[in-house]
Each structure stands twice: as structure tokens, then as C-alpha cells.
Scaffold this motif. Structure first.
Motif, PDB file in Angstrom:
ATOM      1  N   PHE A  44      45.714  80.522  15.272  1.00 46.24           N
ATOM      2  CA  PHE A  44      46.245  79.284  15.617  1.00 46.24           C
ATOM      3  C   PHE A  44      47.343  79.298  16.214  1.00 46.24           C
ATOM      4  O   PHE A  44      48.731  80.786  16.348  1.00 46.24           O
ATOM      5  CB  PHE A  44      47.626  78.951  14.436  1.00 46.24           C
ATOM      6  CG  PHE A  44      46.758  78.556  13.202  1.00 46.24           C
ATOM      7  CD1 PHE A  44      46.348  76.679  13.463  1.00 46.24           C
ATOM      8  CD2 PHE A  44      45.715  79.040  12.150  1.00 46.24           C
ATOM      9  CE1 PHE A  44      45.278  76.325  11.995  1.00 46.24           C
ATOM     10  CE2 PHE A  44      45.557  78.185  11.357  1.00 46.24           C
ATOM     11  CZ  PHE A  44      44.511  76.767  11.354  1.00 46.24           C
ATOM     12  N   VAL A 104      33.485  79.322  10.112  1.00 44.15           N
ATOM     13  CA  VAL A 104      34.869  79.868  10.935  1.00 44.15           C
ATOM     14  C   VAL A 104      35.756  79.983  11.351  1.00 44.15           C
ATOM     15  O   VAL A 104      36.332  79.765   9.986  1.00 44.15           O
ATOM     16  CB  VAL A 104      34.398  79.041  11.288  1.00 44.15           C
ATOM     17  CG1 VAL A 104      35.555  78.527  13.010  1.00 44.15           C
ATOM     18  CG2 VAL A 104      33.028  78.452  12.237  1.00 44.15           C
ATOM     19  N   ASN A 105      36.778  81.271  11.536  1.00 49.37           N
ATOM     20  CA  ASN A 105      37.854  81.043  11.331  1.00 49.37           C
ATOM     21  C   ASN A 105      38.763  81.222  12.473  1.00 49.37           C
ATOM     22  O   ASN A 105      38.216  81.167  13.756  1.00 49.37           O
ATOM     23  CB  ASN A 105      38.285  82.850  10.802  1.00 49.37           C
ATOM     24  CG  ASN A 105      37.595  82.752   9.742  1.00 49.37           C
ATOM     25  OD1 ASN A 105      36.634  83.689   9.294  1.00 49.37           O
ATOM     26  ND2 ASN A 105      38.456  82.296   8.266  1.00 49.37           N
ATOM     27  N   THR A 106      39.959  80.753  12.390  1.00 43.35           N
ATOM     28  CA  THR A 106      40.638  80.231  13.463  1.00 43.35           C
ATOM     29  C   THR A 106      42.533  81.148  14.285  1.00 43.35           C
ATOM     30  O   THR A 106      43.123  81.650  12.837  1.00 43.35           O
ATOM     31  CB  THR A 106      41.540  79.072  12.954  1.00 43.35           C
ATOM     32  OG1 THR A 106      40.349  77.758  12.838  1.00 43.35           O
ATOM     33  CG2 THR A 106      41.991  77.964  14.071  1.00 43.35           C
ATOM     34  N   ARG A 150      43.693  88.854  10.768  1.00 43.90           N
ATOM     35  CA  ARG A 150      43.464  87.968   9.935  1.00 43.90           C
ATOM     36  C   ARG A 150      41.979  87.258   9.578  1.00 43.90           C
ATOM     37  O   ARG A 150      41.944  86.563   9.371  1.00 43.90           O
ATOM     38  CB  ARG A 150      44.538  87.244   9.549  1.00 43.90           C
ATOM     39  CG  ARG A 150      45.191  86.575   8.427  1.00 43.90           C
ATOM     40  CD  ARG A 150      45.924  85.564   7.976  1.00 43.90           C
ATOM     41  NE  ARG A 150      46.083  84.721   9.142  1.00 43.90           N
ATOM     42  CZ  ARG A 150      47.108  83.779   8.258  1.00 43.90           C
ATOM     43  NH1 ARG A 150      48.429  83.703   8.343  1.00 43.90           N
ATOM     44  NH2 ARG A 150      47.275  82.617   9.621  1.00 43.90           N
ATOM     45  N   ALA A 151      41.777  86.445  11.082  1.00 43.42           N
ATOM     46  CA  ALA A 151      40.736  86.103  11.334  1.00 43.42           C
ATOM     47  C   ALA A 151      39.264  87.053  11.424  1.00 43.42           C
ATOM     48  O   ALA A 151      38.570  86.271  10.470  1.00 43.42           O
ATOM     49  CB  ALA A 151      40.725  85.222  12.356  1.00 43.42           C
ATOM     50  N   ARG A 184      39.319  71.715  16.447  1.00 42.28           N
ATOM     51  CA  ARG A 184      39.477  71.678  14.943  1.00 42.28           C
ATOM     52  C   ARG A 184      39.421  71.067  14.091  1.00 42.28           C
ATOM     53  O   ARG A 184      38.006  70.909  12.900  1.00 42.28           O
ATOM     54  CB  ARG A 184      41.345  70.426  14.505  1.00 42.28           C
ATOM     55  CG  ARG A 184      42.326  71.185  14.856  1.00 42.28           C
ATOM     56  CD  ARG A 184      43.675  70.096  14.964  1.00 42.28           C
ATOM     57  NE  ARG A 184      44.023  69.474  14.024  1.00 42.28           N
ATOM     58  CZ  ARG A 184      44.117  69.856  13.505  1.00 42.28           C
ATOM     59  NH1 ARG A 184      45.082  70.925  13.222  1.00 42.28           N
ATOM     60  NH2 ARG A 184      44.863  69.561  11.930  1.00 42.28           N
TER      61      ARG A 184
END
Lengths: 306, 351
Positions: free
Chosen positions: B86, B82-84, B151-152, B52
Motif C-alpha cells: 500500500f 495477489v498481494n498489495t 509482508r506481501a 484495487r
């Protein structure tokens, strides 16, 4: 298991409402829904019908209802009186709508930060915060409104400050005024907005807020796409619970608003009280009811993407 | 590819505490560009907090974060490339699949045509074509996960962060998704950082992994080297099974409860512990007389595991993993050979 206990068990199960086919389900449903339906029919639908009937009747010289039906009350509502056309009643209806709308919007604007603040407290603190909201909610609205009267009286700092700044004459009070009405209205209806909204905010999936932030969303987009859709159930309950009673409110405007701030609630109270004109009061009530239902119907048309 | 090694991410002395509890204790981390890197550890070890902080969803109390040579320590998530993905996927339930995937591009005001093209490409890549108009709740778990990936990835991040993305999938699907994820990463060449508590997953997927415990990185390296050369007991036992033997140095060999053993690399301590993987111990019916590292033992318990047979032996207890076609049972006498290169001297001291 013996025959008799088997039968007894079956009987108990069916007594507890176990249904075996669609017909039994319909019957059981009818049996359960019957009493409330009768209740609603006798105590809601019938009085409404009676109200509609009275609205079309006329007032006798001594304030009695004269059963001669005409659209006279409706014409009067639209402003056609003895001395030509005047929009007074329509303006009062419009102002009621405005006061109710503004009250609702202010309640929404206050309830969002408030409920988020509470939802982010530790569990124990949340109970105290909710208590702070609920206790005034339990207090009689007349008592609470008179408390505002005291708070806004000339001797206390808010009125003194306003006098110093020139908003009210020296030694004057902050009532009767539009501001006082809104203060009273918002404090009365905030719990109706905050409590249902809180129920939604407490169950919020915070991952969605983080996902939106992670995907380059600004503050408004985070609210619009991550918070609003999730809190919509609580928000819509809150909107109805605030707007509908706010439309009909007369205590607050009566005490804090004075004669200039008359709302449709006050007008209706006047017809059934001092003026002894039940037919016109009934007509006004019908108008209020139709306006409220129309507003709710408008609200139900969900905007796209929500 | 120039073959030049680039630093994709540098975390220096990152520290974070929550309500007085230290979640990260001055963590240092280096991740290379194009690498599949895994943060592996039990729950509460700080791996998610570290992820995180890299994402920008949490700010470190102290320490610095560099992405591709640029300091981003105080940049919010929206300003980082940066993409996550989840753990819960966090798909927007009121938006359809196309709108979900387009979210990041829309937020950055891409042209509608460009959005359409890129979303189409990424749905194509993850085999989601045809599902554009569906809502998230109409998808299966595996499809939701692929939407979260799309989506990321549609934002072409420098680093893709994955927070236990496999935990909601059933075991069978998980293996399949792991393979797909591996292939996807290879094809894109994007740096992936995965957080997981599943050592198999970490082993299968990673180019390199970092084992974490109590807010610290304990050991970093390629899965093969961390598995075969654990530096301490925690890593040895967390990453697969291990026999831990208290030992004392005596000349060029070490003495354990089982007898004297020779190591290919002499330990640096006088007294410490050795580790050996159960499958590295060799099992014979007869021992050649006089040779070193041979030990006679008796089977106490045999556990059939399908792909292997686990034997618990006396003296010990020593665990040996052997071919499941064997028919050894309690009471059988066996000879064990401990290959010198399979014996690892652990660095940490006994508590």
C-alpha cells in the motif's frame, strides 16, 4: 528599540508563561497545577477520608452518628447480622457488578456498528446522526427513564406483544423487570460509549483493514488486528465512562426495576435516606468505590499484542 | 524458462463508477507472467481503482478479471493469490516486524516452523534481519517500505501490486529503491504491477507500461516504444517533453508552420499533428544547402538544466534539448535538423 520597550517586551513574555530553565518550569507548573490540586484535595480527598471515618462509626438510636469506632459495619456488609449470616448485601454488590458489566458489554456491542455506520455517512449526515445520540444525552435521566415506563406500559405494542407471546400476564406491563432495567441502563449509557468510540473510529486508517483483508484475514482477525488496536483509545475511555457510573446507578433500577432489582446505588440511597444509617451507607459507598477502582485496575492490564 | 509467454492477468471490459462518476471506462488489460508492468497516469485517471479491482478490494460494476487463466471477478481479496504494497505501507502499528511479515501466513494457519523459516527468508532477502522485534514506528521510511514488500512477498503471490510505493520517500532514496525493486523483481520472476504518476519511475522500472487517462488505457507498450512512438498528444507530453506541430499533408511530405518536413512513416491523416522529442532535434551552426528537414531558427530563451541545455526557439516555439556544454544564448542563429524517423504523426485529431 529603546531600553524601556525592551524591558516591557521581556516582561510581557515572562508574563505569558515563557520559561527559561528547569526551575522556572517547575515553578510555573506548580503555579498552574496548584489551584486544581487544592480543589481536588478539598473536594475529593477530604470527603473520601471523612467517608472512611464515618464508615467506621456507629448509628445512634435516632439516626445520628455516634463516634465509637469499630468494624461492625464491615461485618454487617459481609452479612453477619443479629440473626446470623445472610449474603444479601454481598449479592446486591455482586448484582450491581453484573448489571454494570452487562450494560457495558451491550453498549460496546451496539456502539461498534453504530459508530462505523456514522463514520461511513457523508459529512453532513454524520452531524445529524451524532445529534441523535447527543440530544437524549442532554435530557435528564429521570425524565428519560419515565419515558421508558410509558413505552413499556400495558397499552403499548411492546407489552401487548409480550403478553400475546406469554411472557407477561395479559394486561401486564413490561416493568418492573430485569429487561426494563437493562433497556434503561443501555439507553442511558450508550452515548458515553458511542461518543468516545466515534472519535477513534472517525480517524480510522482504513488501509490497515484492507491490508488485513489482502493478507487473508477473516472477519474476526480483521477486527482483532486492524480495528481493535486502532479504536482502543476510544474504547477504553468509553468503558470507564460507562462502567463507573453504571456501577453507581440507582435512578433506572429504582423506577424500572422495582424492589427485586435493588442495586448497590439504591441501597446506599436508602441508608442515607429512609434508614438514616449514615455509617452503613458510608461503608457501602467505600465498598462500591473500591470495587470500581479494582475493576478499572484490572482493565488497565492490557492483554498482550494490543 | 520455456520461453513460452503466459498470460498472468487479463482484465476485460472493466467498468467502475463512484457516485455517478465513471472511474474506469471499459478497460482491457493484459499482463504477462513474470513481467514488470506499470499503470502510469495523472491523479484521478483510474489507475488506483484498476489496481484495487485486481487486488479484489473493489468489485467492478461490469467486466471480468482472470488471474492465470482462472476467473476471479467475484472473489474477495483474501481468496486471490495477489498481494498489495500500500501507498501508506499500512503496517500494523501494534505488531512487531516479524509479526507483520508473518500476518498472511498466520491467517492461513501455516505451521509455526514454516512461518519462522519463510519470514526469516524474506526478511533476509530484503535486508531486514535483526529488526524482527522492532515496531513499525521505530523504522525509517525506507525500512518500512521493505517491510511492506516482505509482508506481501512472503505469501509468494502470483502477482504483486504496488500502489505508488515510492511516493513517501525522498528523491535520493527513491532512485536507490527503484534499482532494488527492479533487481528484486528480476530475481523472483514474480509479476509486479506498479501504479505511479511518475513517468521516470515508470520508464526505469517497467518491461511494459500502460498510460491511462480519464478511466481509459490510452497506450500500452514497452517504455522505449511508447516514448519514441506516442500515439497521441497526451502520451507524448505526459511521458517526457514533446514539441507538437500542427501539420497538413502535401504529397510525400507534410507542411508545418516551420516549413515542409519529411517523415519516415507517412501520416494516415490529411490534417493532424506531429510530435518530436526536444533531444531528437539536431543542432548545427551551419546548414548544408538544399537538404530537406533543415530549418533556420533564432534562440529566444536558454534554460540550463545541468545535464542538458534547453533552448526555446523562434519560429515555434520549438524546444530543443542539447548538450549542456554548449554556450548558446538568446539571439543566436542556429540550424535545426529534424530526423525523419524522429518525427511521429499523432493519431488523435486536434480538438
Amino acid at each position: 528599540m529603546t531600553e524601556s520597550t525592551g524591558r516591557k517586551a521581556r516582561k510581557m513574555i515572562s508574563w505569558r508563561g515563557d520559561v527559561r530553565d528547569a526551575r522556572e518550569l517547575r515553578l510555573a507548573g506548580l503555579a498552574l497545577a496548584g489551584p486544581p490540586l487544592v480543589w481536588l484535595a478539598t473536594l475529593l480527598a477530604l470527603p473520601c477520608a471523612a467517608l472512611a471515618l464515618v464508615a467506621l462509626a456507629a448509628r445512634g438510636p435516632y439516626g445520628q452518628i455516634v463516634w465509637s469506632f469499630s468494624a461492625a459495619n464491615f461485618k454487617r456488609l459481609l452479612g453477619y447480622g443479629l440473626f446470623g449470616w445472610s449474603p444479601d448485601f454481598l449479592l446486591i454488590l455482586l448484582r450491581s457488578l453484573e448489571v454494570a458489566l452487562v450494560t457495558t458489554v451491550v453498549c460496546v456491542l451496539l456502539a461498534y456498528p453504530l459508530t462505523f455506520h456514522i463514520a461511513c455517512r457523508p459529512r453532513k449526515a454524520r452531524v445529524w446522526w451524532l445529534t441523535l445520540i447527543i440530544v437524549p444525552f442532554w435530557t435528564n435521566v429521570v425524565v428519560r427513564t419515565y419515558a421508558w415506563l410509558l413505552l413499556l406500559s400495558p397499552q403499548l405494542p411492546p407489552a401487548k406483544l409480550a403478553a400475546w407471546a406469554g411472557f407477561v400476564p395479559p394486561g401486564g406491563a413490561l416493568y418492573p423487570s430485569e429487561l426494563a432495567v437493562y433497556l434503561g441502563m443501555v439507553s442511558t449509557f450508550l452515548p458515553f460509549m458511542a461518543l468516545p468510540l466515534y472519535a477513534s473510529v472517525e480517524r480510522l486508517d482504513w488501509d490497515l483493514l484492507e491490508a488485513a483483508r489482502d493478507l487473508y484475514a477473516g472477519r474476526w482477525t480483521v477486527f482483532r488486528q486492524a480495528i481493535l488496536p486502532q479504536t482502543l483509545p476510544g474504547l477504553s475511555v468509553g468503558l470507564v465512562m460507562t462502567f463507573v457510573p453504571a456501577m453507581a446507578m440507582f435512578v433506572v433500577s429504582d423506577i424500572l426495576g422495582g424492589a427485586k432489582q435493588m442495586l448497590v446505588g439504591n441501597l446506599i440511597q436508602l441508608q442515607f435516606g429512609q434508614a438514616r444509617d449514615w455509617p452503613f451507607g458510608a461503608m457501602l459507598s467505600m465498598a462500591l468505590m473500591i470495587m470500581t477502582l479494582a475493576s478499572l485496575a484490572l482493565c488497565r492490564r492490557r492483554p498482550k499484542n494490543l | 524458462m520455456t520461453g513460452q509467454i503466459e498470460l498472468g492477468l487479463l482484465v476485460a471490459q472493466a467498468r467502475k463508477s463512484f457516485g455517478g462518476q465513471l472511474a474506469l471506462r471499459d478497460v482491457d488489460l493484459e499482463v504477462l507472467t513474470g513481467e514488470f508492468f506499470t499503470l502510469l497516469g495523472p491523479s484521478g485517471c483510474g489507475k488506483t481503482t484498476l489496481l484495487r479491482i485486481i487486488a479484489g478490494l473493489e468489485l467492478p460494476d461490469s467486466g471480468r478479471i482472470f488471474l492465470g487463466g482462472r476467473e476471479v471477478t467475484h472473489l474477495p481479496a483474501a481468496k486471490r493469490q495477489v498481494n498489495t504494497v500500500f501507498q501508506s505501507y499500512a503496517l500494523f502499528p501494534h505488531l512487531n516486524i516479524f509479526e507483520n511479515v508473518a500476518f498472511g501466513l498466520k491467517a492461513r494457519s501455516f505451521e509455526p516452523d514454516e512461518i519462522k523459516r519463510r519470514v526469516g527468508d524474506s526478511l533476509d532477502m530484503l535486508e531486514l534481519t535483526g529488526l524482527e522485534k522492532r515496531l513499525p514506528h521505530q523504522l525509517s521510511g525506507g525500512q518500512k517500505q521493505r517491510v511492506a514488500l516482505a509482508r506481501a512477498l512472503v505469501n509468494e503471490p502470483e502477482i504483486l501490486l504496488l500502489d505508488e510505493p515510492m511516493s513517501a520517500l525522498d528523491a535520493h532514496l527513491r532512485t536507490q529503491v527503484q534499482e532494488e525493486l527492479r533487481r528484486l523483481q528480476r530475481r523472483l520472476g514474480t509479476t509486479f504491477i506498479l501504479v505511479t504518476h511518475d513517468q521516470d519511475e515508470a520508464m526505469v522500472l517497467s518491461d511494459r507500461l500502460a498510460v491511462m487517462k480519464d478511466g481509459q488505457v490510452i497506450q500500452t507498450g514497452a517504455p522505449r516504444s511508447v516514448y519514441s512512438k506516442p500515439t497521441n498528444q497526451f502520451v507524448a507530453e505526459f511521458l517526457g517533453a514533446a514539441n507538437i506541430l500542427p501539420a497538413r499533408r502535401d504529397g510525400d511530405q507534410v507542411v508545418t508552420d516551420l516549413g515542409p518536413l519529411r517523415l519516415s512513416e507517412a501520416p494516415r491523416w490529411q490534417e493532424g499533428r506531429l510530435a518530436i522529442r526536444p533531444e531528437r532535434i539536431q543542432l548545427e551552426d551551419e546548414s548544408p544547402g538544399g537538404a530537406f528537414n533543415w530549418i533556420r531558427a533564432r534562440v529566444r530563451e536558454a534554460v540550463y538544466r545541468g545535464e542538458s541545455l534547453d533552448l526555446w526557439l523562434d519560429p515555434g516555439p520549438v524546444r530543443v534539448r542539447t548538450d549542456s556544454r554548449g554556450h548558446l544564448g538568446p539571439g543566436d542563429q542556429v540550424s535545426l535538423f529534424f530526423p525523419p524517423d524522429a518525427l511521429v504523426a499523432l493519431d488523435d485529431q486536434p480538438m
